[in-house]
Design a protein around this motif. Structure first.
Motif, short mmCIF file in Angstrom:
data_model
loop_
_atom_site.label_atom_id
_atom_site.label_comp_id
_atom_site.label_asym_id
_atom_site.label_seq_id
_atom_site.Cartn_x
_atom_site.Cartn_y
_atom_site.Cartn_z
N LEU A 154 -3.28 22.51 15.62
CA LEU A 154 -4.03 22.53 16.89
C LEU A 154 -5.52 22.33 16.65
N LYS A 155 -6.04 22.93 15.60
CA LYS A 155 -7.47 22.78 15.27
C LYS A 155 -7.79 21.34 14.89
N GLN A 156 -6.86 20.69 14.23
CA GLN A 156 -7.06 19.28 13.87
C GLN A 156 -7.05 18.40 15.12
N GLN A 157 -6.20 18.78 16.09
CA GLN A 157 -6.19 18.04 17.37
C GLN A 157 -7.52 18.18 18.08
N ILE A 158 -8.07 19.42 18.07
CA ILE A 158 -9.36 19.66 18.71
C ILE A 158 -10.45 18.83 18.03
N LYS A 159 -10.40 18.76 16.70
CA LYS A 159 -11.39 17.99 15.96
C LYS A 159 -11.31 16.51 16.33
N SER A 160 -10.07 16.00 16.48
CA SER A 160 -9.89 14.60 16.85
C SER A 160 -10.42 14.32 18.24
N ILE A 161 -10.23 15.28 19.15
CA ILE A 161 -10.74 15.12 20.53
C ILE A 161 -12.26 15.08 20.52
N LYS A 162 -12.88 16.00 19.74
CA LYS A 162 -14.34 16.06 19.68
C LYS A 162 -14.93 14.79 19.06
N ASN A 163 -14.18 14.19 18.13
CA ASN A 163 -14.66 12.95 17.49
C ASN A 163 -14.37 11.71 18.33
N GLY A 164 -13.72 11.94 19.49
CA GLY A 164 -13.44 10.82 20.38
C GLY A 164 -12.26 9.97 19.95
N MET A 165 -11.48 10.45 19.02
CA MET A 165 -10.35 9.67 18.51
C MET A 165 -9.16 9.71 19.46
N VAL A 166 -8.99 10.85 20.17
CA VAL A 166 -7.90 10.99 21.14
C VAL A 166 -8.43 11.74 22.35
N GLU A 167 -7.64 11.75 23.41
CA GLU A 167 -7.99 12.53 24.59
C GLU A 167 -7.15 13.80 24.63
N GLY A 168 -7.72 14.84 25.24
CA GLY A 168 -6.97 16.08 25.33
C GLY A 168 -7.80 17.20 25.94
N ASN A 169 -7.15 18.32 26.23
CA ASN A 169 -7.80 19.47 26.86
C ASN A 169 -8.10 20.53 25.79
N ILE A 170 -9.34 20.62 25.38
CA ILE A 170 -9.73 21.55 24.30
C ILE A 170 -9.50 22.99 24.71
N LYS A 171 -9.81 23.34 25.95
CA LYS A 171 -9.63 24.72 26.41
C LYS A 171 -8.16 25.12 26.32
N LEU A 173 -5.89 23.91 24.31
CA LEU A 173 -5.52 24.04 22.89
C LEU A 173 -6.06 25.35 22.31
N ASN A 174 -7.27 25.74 22.72
CA ASN A 174 -7.85 27.02 22.25
C ASN A 174 -7.03 28.20 22.74
N ARG A 175 -6.50 28.09 23.96
CA ARG A 175 -5.65 29.17 24.50
C ARG A 175 -4.36 29.28 23.68
N LYS A 176 -3.82 28.12 23.30
CA LYS A 176 -2.61 28.13 22.46
C LYS A 176 -2.88 28.76 21.09
N ILE A 177 -4.05 28.45 20.55
CA ILE A 177 -4.44 29.04 19.25
C ILE A 177 -4.55 30.55 19.36
N ALA A 178 -5.21 31.02 20.43
CA ALA A 178 -5.38 32.46 20.63
C ALA A 178 -4.03 33.15 20.79
N LYS A 179 -3.10 32.49 21.47
CA LYS A 179 -1.76 33.05 21.67
C LYS A 179 -1.03 33.17 20.33
N LEU A 180 -1.13 32.14 19.51
CA LEU A 180 -0.48 32.17 18.19
C LEU A 180 -1.10 33.24 17.30
N GLU A 181 -2.42 33.40 17.39
CA GLU A 181 -3.08 34.44 16.60
C GLU A 181 -2.55 35.82 16.97
N ARG A 182 -2.32 36.04 18.26
CA ARG A 182 -1.81 37.35 18.73
C ARG A 182 -0.35 37.55 18.34
#
Length: 344
Positions: A154-171, A173-182
């Motif tokens: 998921l973090k790699q997906q966020i990095k790709s979105i920030k670099n403009g390589m793909v489109e996506g919803n960063i927020k 993905l961050n919620r999914k990361i927080a859920k997995l952490e819990r």
């Protein structure tokens, strides 16, 4: 109590210097003032500096070949219950270590100048450490790994979105990361356990570096010998050889129990662990034959260690014993031994 004795081995040949190993043992002192640091010690004194340890170990290697270890590492891992018996962790364990090394010397079937080996023939340096970190082999890290893998993806997906390589919803993905952490099954203070994280609770243990050669730099003393006690003809002379590990491990418990008035339960003994591995039926027969109070404590200790515990009325008849239970128990114990983290 769990004790390991390992050779210096690193790669195909043995390093000529102990510097890397001594540096590793100094890691806890980094960033601490002198008064808070743990120094090396041995039977002759305390407050021994790391550079002296390196110099003494490295210069005590006469006639050793490249494929022979220059030193051995002994690690002494008291259980949580044993640590609770200590009044002063550093002071008590230093006293214990010096007594332990007397037993170490006595476990050699060797003579020096016609006299049995004593602790004053052994060149060693010991150090107390108070913390441990999680390794990749620990159960908590291994069972958290699937969550770690998904989080990394998921973090790699966020990095790709920030670099403009793909489109996506960063927020999202961050919620999914927080859920997995819990959801990760092993946590410390709400944080997912990962490799390198400090382990919780008291983790005090002892590291000992022992020269392969005796203190005179003339005689080789190897605890890695495959022989408990034998004699061999060398240069026309009968020479005793061997190291009795069983005797050393048993004596290590006796010393601790006597010094600290510790009431060791059957399941905490080296004999019990060895019996469990070689003959689980005999192990459980011995366990079920304990007095009621000792048996109850044994089952409590096994439960705290994370081992699956069978009913207290398990039959001791060999034909009735559950083979699957034994296999599961043995796997659990083996993992604990390999990671030196048996909690009993």
């Amino acid at each position: 109590m769990y004790i390991t004795i390992t050779a210096q081995k690193l790669g195909d040949n043995y390093a000529r210097s102990s510097a890397n190993f001594v540096s590793y043992l100094e890691k806890e002192n980094e960033g601490r003032i002198i008064e808070e640091q743990e120094q090396f010690f041995n039977q002759f004194g305390e407050e021994i500096k790391a550079d002296e340890v390196i110099r003494e170990i490295d210069s005590n290697t006469a006639k050793l070949k490249r494929n022979e270890p220059r030193f051995y590492s002994i690690t002494v891992n008291p259980s949580k219950r044993e640590l609770n018996q200590l009044q002063n962790h550093s002071k008590d364990l230093k006293t214990y270590t010096n007594e332990l090394m007397i037993a170490y010397a006595e476990s050699f079937n060797r003579e020096i100048n016609g006299q049995k080996v004593t602790v004053n023939d052994i060149k060693f340096y010991a150090k107390i450490e108070h913390s441990r970190t999680y390794k990749g082999t620990d159960k908590a890290v291994k069972e958290n790994q699937p969550y770690a893998t998904k989080i990394l993806e998921l973090k790699q997906q966020i990095k790709s979105i920030k670099n403009g390589m793909v489109e996506g919803n960063i927020k999202s993905l961050n919620r999914k990361i927080a859920k997995l952490e819990r959801e990760a099954p092993y946590q410390i203070n709400g944080k997912r356990i990962v490799r390198g994280m400090a382990k919780e609770g008291s983790q005090t243990h002892i590291h000992i570096i022992v020269s392969r050669k005796d203190i005179s730099n003339k005689y080789s003393l190897s605890p890695g010998s495959k022989h408990k006690a034998s004699e061999v003809n060398m240069h026309g002379k009968q020479v005793k050889r061997g190291f009795n590990r069983d005797a050393f491990f048993k004596k290590s418990e006796e010393i601790f129990d006597k010094q600290l008035n510790y009431n060791r339960n059957y399941v905490e003994t080296y004999t019990a662990r060895k019996t469990f591995i070689k003959n689980p039926e005999k192990y459980f027969a011995s366990l079920m034959g304990l007095p009621t109070s000792q048996k109850a404590l044994a089952f409590k200790l096994l439960g705290k260690s994370g081992m699956p515990v069978p009913p207290m009325n398990i039959p001791v008849n060999k034909a009735q014993l559950a083979y699957k239970v034994f296999k599961q128990l043995k796997r659990t114990l083996d993992r604990g031994i390999q990671s030196s983290s048996i909690g009993i």
